[in-house]
Scaffold this active site. Structure first.
Site, mmCIF file in Angstrom:
data_model
loop_
_atom_site.group_PDB
_atom_site.id
_atom_site.type_symbol
_atom_site.label_atom_id
_atom_site.label_comp_id
_atom_site.label_asym_id
_atom_site.label_seq_id
_atom_site.Cartn_x
_atom_site.Cartn_y
_atom_site.Cartn_z
ATOM 1 N N HIS A 108 12.974 29.111 66.107
ATOM 2 C CA HIS A 108 14.342 29.627 65.477
ATOM 3 C C HIS A 108 14.695 30.656 66.800
ATOM 4 C CE1 HIS A 108 17.122 32.171 63.519
ATOM 5 N NE2 HIS A 108 17.601 31.024 62.955
ATOM 6 N N GLY A 109 13.873 31.501 66.855
ATOM 7 C CA GLY A 109 13.985 32.419 67.887
ATOM 8 C C GLY A 109 14.578 33.762 67.473
ATOM 9 N N ASP A 110 15.153 33.908 66.306
ATOM 10 C CA ASP A 110 15.893 35.244 66.047
ATOM 11 C C ASP A 110 15.590 35.184 64.317
ATOM 12 O OD1 ASP A 110 16.998 37.670 65.624
ATOM 13 O OD2 ASP A 110 19.045 36.985 65.830
ATOM 14 N N LEU A 111 14.560 34.870 63.622
ATOM 15 C CA LEU A 111 14.408 34.729 62.401
ATOM 16 C C LEU A 111 14.131 35.921 61.469
ATOM 17 C CD1 LEU A 111 14.144 31.945 60.368
ATOM 18 C CD2 LEU A 111 11.626 32.337 60.652
ATOM 19 N N ASN A 115 19.693 36.172 58.868
ATOM 20 C CA ASN A 115 19.997 34.708 59.514
ATOM 21 C C ASN A 115 19.178 33.668 58.338
ATOM 22 O OD1 ASN A 115 21.247 35.678 61.663
ATOM 23 N ND2 ASN A 115 19.432 35.617 62.966
#
Length: 243
Positions: A108-111, A115
């Protein structure tokens, strides 16, 4: 969307593990076909065989972004250089040496908590606002260590996830890799919120890693009083970086 309720740990981590298992890199390399963003910062995501090199690109991005916002700090720059030149090749290089290997997987990269929400009509867990790359799956969890985490920092989420996907070898270095991965969200937050505590926390974590993996007499000493894994301090996240 309800953000006040923590997602069911078993249901949530099964979805994340499924993403990590099924999201196979189309090139077999780390990176992404197009630039992605985290906050307002664009990531460097060119294809790389080496995970240590790929992560270094992304870390240099946030270091540059943070320095542009908060100004020069020579001691911080020294720690960054030692981390990039020596610690990362050792700590992340170990994942792809001595017969070990890791598979680039979609993250995901920004979990983090804001979010992830619960659909008020269906009860489904919804994740959004991704800054995806094909990366080491453990990078996903750097945000769970951060000072603003308020339910993903519970050990139950990671323990359940590791029933699906075990820590990469060397497994005993998992926590140090997690500390390293948390530097990315910390410095991104610092750049978006000038004067926040995130820069000092990240700097102190760098000193910890340097002392353990690449001691250098000219660096300052790690201070446990600035380590939230020791103090347990919680700092609410202020969502103002896009204003």
């Amino acid at each position: 969307m309800d953000f006040t309720i923590a997602p069911d740990p078993e249901e949530f981590v099964s979805k994340i593990a499924s993403l990590h298992r099924k999201g196979v890199s189309p090139t077999g390399k780390f990176g992404f076909p197009v630039p992605t963003v985290c906050g307002i910062m664009e990531r460097t995501v060119e294809w790389e065989d080496s995970w240590a090199t790929s992560f270094t690109h992304q870390l240099k991005d946030v270091i540059k972004y943070d320095n542009e916002t908060n100004g020069p700090w020579p001691a911080f720059d020294d720690a960054c250089n030692q981390l990039i030149d020596v610690v990362i090749p050792r700590l992340l290089g170990a994942l792809q040496s001595d017969g070990r290997n890791i598979i680039p997987t979609l993250i995901h990269g920004d979990l983090w908590e804001r979010n992830v929400g619960i659909d008020m009509e269906t009860g489904d867990i919804i994740t959004f606002d991704a800054g995806s790359t094909y990366a080491h799956n453990e990078m996903e969890f750097g945000t769970w260590r951060c000072s603003w985490a308020f339910y993903f920092n519970s050990p139950i989420y990671m323990r359940l996830y590791q029933r699906y996907i075990e820590p990469s070898e060397p497994a005993e270095e998992f926590d140090d890799r997690n500390r390293l991965y948390s530097l990315h969200p910390y410095l991104n937050d610092s750049a978006g919120h000038p004067g926040s505590a995130s820069r000092l926390i990240a700097y102190n974590d760098m000193l910890y890693l340097c002392e353990k993996y690449a001691p250098l007499e000219t660096l300052e000493r790690y201070n446990p009083d600035h380590d939230i894994t020791v103090t347990g301090n919680y700092v609410p996240f202020v969502m103002k970086q896009l204003e």
